[in-house]
Design a protein around this motif. Structure first.
Motif, mmCIF file in Angstrom:
data_model
loop_
_atom_site.group_PDB
_atom_site.id
_atom_site.type_symbol
_atom_site.label_atom_id
_atom_site.label_comp_id
_atom_site.label_asym_id
_atom_site.label_seq_id
_atom_site.Cartn_x
_atom_site.Cartn_y
_atom_site.Cartn_z
ATOM 1 N N LYS A 44 14.616 2.585 -20.404
ATOM 2 C CA LYS A 44 13.228 2.616 -19.935
ATOM 3 C C LYS A 44 12.295 3.061 -21.058
ATOM 4 C CE LYS A 44 14.179 3.481 -15.038
ATOM 5 N NZ LYS A 44 13.970 4.417 -13.900
ATOM 6 N N ALA A 45 12.770 4.017 -21.854
ATOM 7 C CA ALA A 45 11.939 4.528 -22.939
ATOM 8 C C ALA A 45 11.681 3.451 -23.986
ATOM 9 C CB ALA A 45 12.606 5.738 -23.584
ATOM 10 N N ALA A 80 2.988 -3.954 -16.073
ATOM 11 C CA ALA A 80 3.961 -3.114 -16.760
ATOM 12 C C ALA A 80 3.354 -2.451 -17.978
ATOM 13 C CB ALA A 80 5.176 -3.954 -17.167
ATOM 14 N N ARG A 81 2.537 -3.193 -18.708
ATOM 15 C CA ARG A 81 1.933 -2.601 -19.902
ATOM 16 C C ARG A 81 0.884 -1.558 -19.519
ATOM 17 N NH1 ARG A 81 -1.941 -3.187 -23.959
ATOM 18 N NH2 ARG A 81 -1.058 -2.571 -25.979
ATOM 19 N N PRO A 100 2.155 10.257 -20.220
ATOM 20 C CA PRO A 100 3.533 10.461 -19.755
ATOM 21 C C PRO A 100 3.629 11.111 -18.384
ATOM 22 C CG PRO A 100 3.340 11.038 -22.069
ATOM 23 C CD PRO A 100 1.949 10.766 -21.581
ATOM 24 N N ALA A 126 13.628 -3.880 -16.433
ATOM 25 C CA ALA A 126 12.843 -2.992 -15.569
ATOM 26 C C ALA A 126 13.234 -3.133 -14.100
ATOM 27 C CB ALA A 126 11.355 -3.294 -15.736
ATOM 28 N N THR A 132 9.247 0.874 -22.617
ATOM 29 C CA THR A 132 7.880 1.388 -22.699
ATOM 30 C C THR A 132 7.342 1.276 -24.114
ATOM 31 O OG1 THR A 132 8.242 2.950 -20.884
ATOM 32 C CG2 THR A 132 6.434 3.435 -22.390
ATOM 33 N N ARG A 184 3.240 8.573 -15.472
ATOM 34 C CA ARG A 184 4.107 7.414 -15.359
ATOM 35 C C ARG A 184 5.132 7.594 -14.249
ATOM 36 N NH1 ARG A 184 5.515 7.169 -21.643
ATOM 37 N NH2 ARG A 184 3.475 6.610 -22.458
ATOM 38 N N VAL A 210 4.021 -0.916 -25.237
ATOM 39 C CA VAL A 210 2.867 -0.245 -25.844
ATOM 40 C C VAL A 210 2.446 -0.948 -27.130
ATOM 41 C CG1 VAL A 210 2.132 1.866 -27.012
ATOM 42 C CG2 VAL A 210 3.247 2.005 -24.787
ATOM 43 N N THR A 230 10.912 8.973 -18.742
ATOM 44 C CA THR A 230 10.026 8.187 -19.589
ATOM 45 C C THR A 230 9.872 8.850 -20.941
ATOM 46 O OG1 THR A 230 8.114 9.319 -18.658
ATOM 47 C CG2 THR A 230 8.749 7.233 -17.641
ATOM 48 N N ASP A 238 1.069 0.403 -17.006
ATOM 49 C CA ASP A 238 1.827 1.603 -16.675
ATOM 50 C C ASP A 238 2.353 2.278 -17.939
ATOM 51 O OD1 ASP A 238 3.279 3.288 -14.593
ATOM 52 O OD2 ASP A 238 4.958 2.574 -15.806
ATOM 53 N N ALA A 239 2.745 1.458 -18.932
ATOM 54 C CA ALA A 239 3.264 2.025 -20.175
ATOM 55 C C ALA A 239 2.198 2.784 -20.944
ATOM 56 C CB ALA A 239 3.842 0.919 -21.046
#
Length: 350
Positions: A132-133, A289-290, A297, A267, A136, A300, A140, A306, A292-293
């Motif tokens: 997930k990290a 999705a972006r 932190p 995801a 993200t 999220r 970003v 995350t 949310d990214a």
């Protein structure tokens, strides 16, 4: 990009805003008058590709330095100084100076961020599941053209040119990043010069008669515009280009859709690659999705899993010679696929 970031809808307002900063405030300003009339500076940069780095105002300040000094112009400054232009300026078939690009990216992002992002890209190229990290992190940076440069460096560092599946994923990922950048600045429907350069320089390097046009004219051959009179010695400008705008558009859309579907799977979202609505659904997922990214932190979904950014020291799993650490990376860092490094020096969660 400067126009979009400044917020003006016409060239006159943009010129007035920025030229005042370089044409006022000098000692003899009250003893003379400016009779140059409308200068069309930014419009000329946009239409004809004029280099703005040599433009100096009446007070001695350079336009490019004044623009780059503004905090709100950080994205424009990063794009102007991107190593991508060095890569795309290389003659087709010649060796691209990857080490120069790597040094520039390390300088911009820092070694921890550089390694984390390159690790995420290597995972995508190998078709392995992203954490997930890392997902993200990719989202970003998806609209940053420097990510295109890093993807190129990561792919060629793998030394797997004979792996057809990896090459397919590489091309799809490149088109995904280019598409994200173009849509970020609302130029996707009409822009094809940048995709053409990326195709003929970074994806499928090749020479040809069109390359001679670039050298003879001192610029990209499709720079000529239909509304400008042509000189007798211009010659054909687009007839011998290896790819048409429609061909590039098809490749870009297909590659961007394929990578979006791949990232969505990581995801936990299933997207379809078939049907006329598939690209739209993928795009809407990517936008959400972006968004949310890009949240802080703490806001999220996913809590402590995350990726969080903050100061810290880089502590890799493997020991490294102190002299090499002090001197910086001598080449593209080659990390095993299981070594996931975050900016804080911790291993990223799977």
């Amino acid at each position: 990009m400067v126009q979009a970031l400044t917020g003006f809808s016409n060239w006159d307002a943009l010129d007035k805003h920025w030229l005042e900063k370089i044409d006022t405030g000098y000692s003899t300003e009250g003893q003379s008058s400016d009779e140059r009339g409308r200068r069309r500076v930014f419009e000329s940069i946009h239409r004809y590709g004029y280099d703005p780095s040599g433009l100096r105002g009446l007070n001695g300040k350079e336009l490019i330095k004044v623009v780059h000094k503004e905090p709100s112009m950080a994205e424009a400054k990063a794009l102007f100084e991107s190593p991508l232009w060095v890569c795309l300026s290389t003659v087709p078939g010649a060796s691209i100076p990857m080490q120069t690009a790597v040094d520039r990216l390390v300088e911009r992002w820092g070694t921890p961020m550089f390694l984390s992002l390159s690790q995420a890209m290597a995972t995508v190229l190998h078709g392995r599941r992203l954490s997930k990290a890392h997902l993200t992190l990719l989202l970003v940076h998806a609209t940053d053209l420097d990510s295109v440069v890093l993807m190129y460096c990561v792919y060629h560092e793998q030394n797997v040119a004979d792996d057809e599946q990896m090459r397919t994923r590489y091309e799809q990922a490149m088109w995904f990043l280019v598409d994200c950048f173009l849509r970020r600045w609302c130029v996707a429907p009409r822009e094809w010069r940048l995709p053409h350069l990326i195709m003929t320089r970074l994806l499928h390097p090749q020479g040809g008669p069109w390359a001679e046009h670039e050298l003879a004219l001192g610029g990209f051959p499709v720079r000529w515009r239909q509304d400008r009179p042509r000189r007798r010695n211009d010659g054909p400008m687009t007839a011998e280009l290896p790819y048409t705008a429609s061909q590039l558009r098809t490749r870009l859309d297909a590659g961007s859709l394929a990578t979006s579907v791949q990232l969505a799977q990581y995801a936990g979202v299933t997207l379809s690659v078939h049907g006329p609505t598939a690209p739209a659904h993928a795009r809407w997922w990517l936008v959400g999705a972006r968004a949310d990214a890009l949240l802080p932190p703490s806001a999220r979904v996913g809590g402590p899993e995350t990726l969080t950014w903050g100061p810290g020291q880089f502590r890799p799993r493997r020991k490294r010679d102190r002299a090499s650490v002090a001197a910086g990376p001598a080449a593209m860092p080659a990390w095993p696929m299981d070594d996931q490094v975050s900016q804080q020096g911790r291993f990223l969660p799977r």
